[in-house]
Enzyme design. Structure first.
Site, PDB file in Angstrom:
ATOM      1  N   HIS A  18      -3.271   6.186   4.766  1.00  0.00           N
ATOM      2  CA  HIS A  18      -2.020   6.245   5.101  1.00  0.00           C
ATOM      3  C   HIS A  18      -1.282   7.207   3.995  1.00  0.00           C
ATOM      4  O   HIS A  18      -1.336   8.071   3.178  1.00  0.00           O
ATOM      5  CB  HIS A  18      -1.454   5.787   4.189  1.00  0.00           C
ATOM      6  CG  HIS A  18      -1.046   4.110   4.073  1.00  0.00           C
ATOM      7  ND1 HIS A  18      -2.055   3.610   5.595  1.00  0.00           N
ATOM      8  CD2 HIS A  18      -0.582   2.825   4.161  1.00  0.00           C
ATOM      9  CE1 HIS A  18      -1.989   2.132   5.606  1.00  0.00           C
ATOM     10  NE2 HIS A  18      -1.191   1.635   5.031  1.00  0.00           N
ATOM     11  N   CYS A  70       1.072  -1.326  -0.094  1.00  0.00           N
ATOM     12  CA  CYS A  70       0.071   0.082   0.462  1.00  0.00           C
ATOM     13  C   CYS A  70       1.147   1.092  -0.248  1.00  0.00           C
ATOM     14  O   CYS A  70       0.541   2.088  -0.549  1.00  0.00           O
ATOM     15  CB  CYS A  70      -0.883  -0.145   1.312  1.00  0.00           C
ATOM     16  SG  CYS A  70      -0.077  -0.492   2.713  1.00  0.00           S
TER      17      CYS A  70
END
Ligand SMILES: NC(=O)c1ccc[n+]([C@@H]2O[C@H](COP(=O)([O-])OP(=O)(O)OC[C@H]3O[C@@H](n4cnc5c(N)ncnc54)[C@H](OP(=O)(O)O)[C@@H]3O)[C@@H](O)[C@H]2O)c1
Length: 353
Positions: A243, A131
């Site tokens: 994130h 990710c």
């Protein structure tokens, strides 16, 4: 006639998001099967607004007839079952770290190296990157094209959803425990995650870096350019979804903030939100549910000859995992598997080979 799709790990954070994106995008699936472990077999998961799918047990599931299998059941499970699925003729798009660095498995971010998908045939497996790597390389690609990147130093601020459903539950229950003065229990994270930051994701490597940091180094090179030097520090923060990354980039050639901003604005998959005023930037909480990689805080780094600093944010479950995988599936279907939507001959030919 459409494609037959299996989603493996369908009850997890990534799997649920995959089902929701397949439905949102109107993926031309004739049939979608949800697969997970024996624990959740027989249960149900949602597929879009109106449909529910019965969950099948992976150990007993026969992949024959499946065109595309989207996998996110964890690396050890993918190691066993992704090759089994590929052997039946399904093309596996695997979200785990299991196959990413294998030379004959393409590692793909559609905005960066879509051409790599062409090499799927050797193993029948395409790997989805980590990710943190995905959102960083999407932001770096237009800048690399413009001024050639020499070196990247990145610090990540990674949400707990990146560690799965149980990690989200742990943040929730620890936060509650702090408020009601209950003892803190730790099962997923090594230290308390509520009201804290943990500079440790995945296992430690011999050189003192963590495997998550190593993944960002080697995956960036495989996807973008093997000559780019990357140094990463990966940190878990008490955020549920999204994130963030503070990215420092050193270039070979001159590049101004204005040129960088213009290139990022034109690039696919990126939204530039960069106003030098209060709230003129994007935070992880705002990225949840969004498809874009958001770039904010673009500024010159005067400590090197050609340098920039950026703040890069994305929904780790969407662009960092499920969306990237579905985008790969869409290219695969459009450019490589058209003949399959009409019948089973090709699948049979591959499984025979
Ligand atoms: N979350 C992210 O941001 C992210 C990003 C990129 C990649 N990934 C990778 O994707 C994978 C899954 O992540 P996640 O966040 O979705 O985890 P998760 O929420 O914990 O879900 C795990 C899924 O895998 C299934 N599973 C576990 N063991 C299994 C087994 N033995 N056989 C069949 N299915 C099994 C679970 O099914 P049950 O419900 O039956 O247990 C569940 O559906 C991991 O490898 C992770 O590293 C995650």
């Amino acid at each position: 006639m459409g494609f037959k799709v299996a989603v493996v790990g369908a009850t997890g954070n990534v799997g649920r998001e995959m089902l929701s994106i397949l439905a949102e995008h109107g993926f031309p699936a004739e049939d979608v099967t949800a697969v997970a472990s024996e624990r959740s077999a027989g249960g149900e998961v949602s597929y879009g607004e109106d449909d529910v799918l019965k969950v099948e047990d992976l150990d007993r599931y026969d992949f024959r007839g499946i065109d595309i299998a989207l996998f996110s059941p964890g690396a050890k499970v993918s190691a066993v079952h992704a090759p089994r699925a590929a052997k039946t003729g399904a093309v596996v798009i695997d979200n785990t770290s299991q196959f990413r660095m294998e030379p004959d498995v393409p590692l793909v971010v559609p905005e960066v190296n879509p051409g790599a998908i062409a090499h799927y045939e050797k193993r029948g497996i395409i790997a989805n990157p980590n990710c943190s790597t995905i959102q960083m390389v999407v932001a770096l690609k237009p800048l690399h094209d413009l001024a050639r990147i020499k070196r990247v130093v990145v610090a990540t601020y990674q949400s707990v959803s990146g560690a799965g459903r149980e990690a989200m539950d742990e943040l929730f229950s620890q936060t509650r425990s702090v408020y009601v003065n209950d003892p803190i229990t730790k099962e997923i994270f090594t230290k308390q995650i509520a009201f804290n930051c943990i500079p440790h994701i995945d296992v430690f490597m011999e050189d003192g870096s963590t495997k998550e940091e190593w993944k960002m180094v080697v995956e960036t090179r495989k996807i973008l350019d093997p000559d780019i030097a990357v140094h990463a520090t990966c940190v878990r923060v008490p955020v549920f979804i999204g994130h963030a990354e503070a990215v420092n980039v050193e270039f070979e050639n001159p590049i101004s903030v204005e040129q960088a901003r213009a290139a990022l604005k034109k690039a696919p998959g990126i939204s530039v939100v960069d106003h030098r005023v209060d709230a003129g930037y994007v935070t992880p909480q705002e990225s949840a549910g969004e498809d874009s990689v958001f770039v904010s805080r673009i500024r010159r780094d005067p400590t090197v000859k050609h340098g920039l600093g950026l703040w890069v944010v994305a929904d780790n479950l969407r662009k960092g995992a499920a969306l990237n995988a579905v985008q790969i599936a869409e290219i695969l279907m459009r450019d490589y598997l058209e003949d399959r939507s009409g019948g089973d001959d090709v699948k049979q030919r591959r499984s025979a080979g």
